[in-house]
Motif scaffolding. Structure first.
Motif, mmCIF file in Angstrom:
data_model
loop_
_atom_site.group_PDB
_atom_site.id
_atom_site.type_symbol
_atom_site.label_atom_id
_atom_site.label_comp_id
_atom_site.label_asym_id
_atom_site.label_seq_id
_atom_site.Cartn_x
_atom_site.Cartn_y
_atom_site.Cartn_z
ATOM 1 N N VAL A 27 0.880 -1.052 -0.538
ATOM 2 C CA VAL A 27 -0.373 0.323 -0.289
ATOM 3 C C VAL A 27 0.946 1.077 0.282
ATOM 4 O O VAL A 27 0.778 1.992 -0.210
ATOM 5 N N VAL A 28 1.751 1.589 0.242
ATOM 6 C CA VAL A 28 2.903 2.068 0.895
ATOM 7 C C VAL A 28 3.573 2.463 -0.462
ATOM 8 O O VAL A 28 3.696 3.735 -1.114
ATOM 9 N N LEU A 29 3.735 1.512 -1.552
ATOM 10 C CA LEU A 29 4.790 1.602 -2.057
ATOM 11 C C LEU A 29 3.523 2.376 -3.448
ATOM 12 O O LEU A 29 4.390 2.909 -4.307
ATOM 13 N N PHE A 30 2.644 1.500 -3.567
ATOM 14 C CA PHE A 30 1.429 2.703 -4.362
ATOM 15 C C PHE A 30 1.015 3.606 -4.106
ATOM 16 O O PHE A 30 1.006 4.203 -4.825
ATOM 17 N N ALA A 31 1.268 4.615 -2.215
ATOM 18 C CA ALA A 31 0.776 5.065 -2.608
ATOM 19 C C ALA A 31 1.823 5.835 -2.915
ATOM 20 O O ALA A 31 1.182 7.411 -3.462
ATOM 21 N N ALA A 32 2.872 5.938 -2.699
ATOM 22 C CA ALA A 32 4.049 6.263 -3.123
ATOM 23 C C ALA A 32 3.914 6.996 -4.756
ATOM 24 O O ALA A 32 4.488 8.446 -5.152
ATOM 25 N N CYS A 33 3.826 5.854 -5.515
ATOM 26 C CA CYS A 33 3.841 6.337 -6.474
ATOM 27 C C CYS A 33 2.717 7.134 -7.253
ATOM 28 O O CYS A 33 3.020 8.101 -8.252
ATOM 29 N N VAL A 34 1.763 7.074 -6.082
ATOM 30 C CA VAL A 34 0.410 7.734 -6.359
ATOM 31 C C VAL A 34 1.101 9.510 -6.357
ATOM 32 O O VAL A 34 0.247 10.599 -6.731
ATOM 33 N N ALA A 35 1.656 9.491 -4.836
ATOM 34 C CA ALA A 35 1.824 10.586 -4.684
ATOM 35 C C ALA A 35 2.585 11.129 -5.123
ATOM 36 O O ALA A 35 2.383 12.715 -5.280
ATOM 37 N N MET A 36 3.791 10.534 -5.715
ATOM 38 C CA MET A 36 5.072 10.977 -6.449
ATOM 39 C C MET A 36 4.356 11.776 -7.654
ATOM 40 O O MET A 36 4.895 13.346 -7.855
ATOM 41 N N LYS A 37 2.849 11.768 -8.586
ATOM 42 C CA LYS A 37 2.556 12.300 -9.463
ATOM 43 C C LYS A 37 1.336 13.225 -9.354
ATOM 44 O O LYS A 37 0.939 14.161 -9.816
ATOM 45 N N MET A 38 0.698 13.178 -8.289
ATOM 46 C CA MET A 38 -0.296 14.145 -7.254
ATOM 47 C C MET A 38 0.276 14.979 -6.634
ATOM 48 O O MET A 38 -1.159 15.911 -6.528
ATOM 49 N N THR A 39 1.107 15.109 -6.324
ATOM 50 C CA THR A 39 1.368 16.250 -5.063
ATOM 51 C C THR A 39 2.698 16.853 -5.565
ATOM 52 O O THR A 39 3.347 16.960 -6.476
ATOM 53 N N ASP A 40 2.460 18.149 -5.221
ATOM 54 C CA ASP A 40 3.268 19.210 -4.767
ATOM 55 C C ASP A 40 5.483 18.822 -4.760
ATOM 56 O O ASP A 40 5.879 19.401 -4.003
ATOM 57 N N VAL A 41 5.013 17.477 -3.504
ATOM 58 C CA VAL A 41 6.079 17.022 -2.664
ATOM 59 C C VAL A 41 6.916 16.466 -3.372
ATOM 60 O O VAL A 41 6.764 15.769 -4.174
ATOM 61 N N SER A 42 8.776 16.845 -3.187
ATOM 62 C CA SER A 42 9.462 15.964 -4.228
ATOM 63 C C SER A 42 9.994 14.979 -3.593
ATOM 64 O O SER A 42 9.288 13.872 -3.464
ATOM 65 N N THR A 43 10.425 14.438 -5.500
ATOM 66 C CA THR A 43 10.185 12.939 -5.509
ATOM 67 C C THR A 43 10.565 11.940 -4.697
ATOM 68 O O THR A 43 10.540 10.854 -4.068
ATOM 69 N N ALA A 44 12.026 12.868 -3.683
ATOM 70 C CA ALA A 44 12.958 12.592 -3.083
ATOM 71 C C ALA A 44 12.188 12.286 -1.704
ATOM 72 O O ALA A 44 12.916 11.541 -1.132
ATOM 73 N N VAL A 45 11.597 13.183 -1.119
ATOM 74 C CA VAL A 45 10.966 13.278 -0.551
ATOM 75 C C VAL A 45 9.641 11.837 -0.188
ATOM 76 O O VAL A 45 9.854 11.202 0.877
ATOM 77 N N VAL A 46 9.388 12.116 -0.552
ATOM 78 C CA VAL A 46 8.248 10.842 -0.832
ATOM 79 C C VAL A 46 8.973 9.001 -1.252
ATOM 80 O O VAL A 46 8.189 8.691 -0.387
ATOM 81 N N TRP A 47 9.734 9.132 -1.874
ATOM 82 C CA TRP A 47 10.570 7.978 -1.536
ATOM 83 C C TRP A 47 11.702 7.629 -0.803
ATOM 84 O O TRP A 47 11.289 7.075 0.177
ATOM 85 N N GLY A 48 11.808 9.353 -0.243
ATOM 86 C CA GLY A 48 13.209 8.382 0.958
ATOM 87 C C GLY A 48 11.924 8.376 2.913
ATOM 88 O O GLY A 48 12.001 7.795 3.630
ATOM 89 N N VAL A 49 10.826 8.914 2.470
ATOM 90 C CA VAL A 49 9.882 8.584 4.385
ATOM 91 C C VAL A 49 9.042 7.434 3.994
ATOM 92 O O VAL A 49 9.377 6.983 4.343
ATOM 93 N N SER A 50 8.716 7.083 2.221
ATOM 94 C CA SER A 50 8.063 5.816 1.987
ATOM 95 C C SER A 50 8.852 4.539 2.325
ATOM 96 O O SER A 50 8.175 3.214 2.382
ATOM 97 N N GLY A 51 10.206 4.721 1.855
ATOM 98 C CA GLY A 51 11.290 3.777 2.010
ATOM 99 C C GLY A 51 11.107 3.212 3.255
ATOM 100 O O GLY A 51 11.734 2.587 4.246
ATOM 101 N N VAL A 52 11.409 4.380 4.382
ATOM 102 C CA VAL A 52 11.926 4.323 5.861
ATOM 103 C C VAL A 52 10.594 3.877 6.397
ATOM 104 O O VAL A 52 10.328 3.010 6.963
#
Length: 113
Positions: free
Chosen positions: A15-40
């Motif tokens: 769920v977090v993996l797929f949510a990160a993919c969606v958040a990367m495209k649909m939010t203004d948050v940088s890709t690095a932050v999305v994947w950093g937080v999701s990875g943790v």
């Protein structure tokens, strides 16, 4: 309890993996932050699978559920998924403990026989 809780946590990894993919495209948050937080968070889920029977692990799982709910601030769909996984976590802990008690009683009965 270990199997049920671990299954729920592995489901949350996806769920977090797929949510990160969606958040990367649909939010203004940088890709690095999305994947950093999701990875943790994903790493925390996997590590928690291994220590679920230790003291404090269930509480850490509840904190993870709150974090999943809080991610709804970024992606509103996560509110629904957070509620679903919080319910699954409760079921995993509640029924997992009951299963552990039944297993222990069965082992005692077998040892006594």
């Amino acid at each position: 309890m270990r199997t049920l809780c671990a299954s729920t946590l592995i489901g949350e990894v996806f769920v977090v993996l797929f949510a990160a993919c969606v958040a990367m495209k649909m939010t203004d948050v940088s890709t690095a932050v999305v994947w950093g937080v999701s990875g943790v968070v994903m790493l925390f889920c996997v590590l928690l699978c291994g220590v679920i029977t230790r003291p404090g692990a269930v509480a850490a799982g509840w904190a993870l559920q709150l974090g999943l709910l809080a991610s709804g601030l970024l992606l509103p769909t996560m509110y629904g998924l957070g509620v679903i996984f919080a319910g699954l976590w409760w079921c995993s802990v509640h029924y997992g403990r009951k299963i552990d008690v039944i297993k222990a009683e069965r082992e005692r009965a077998t040892a006594a026989a």
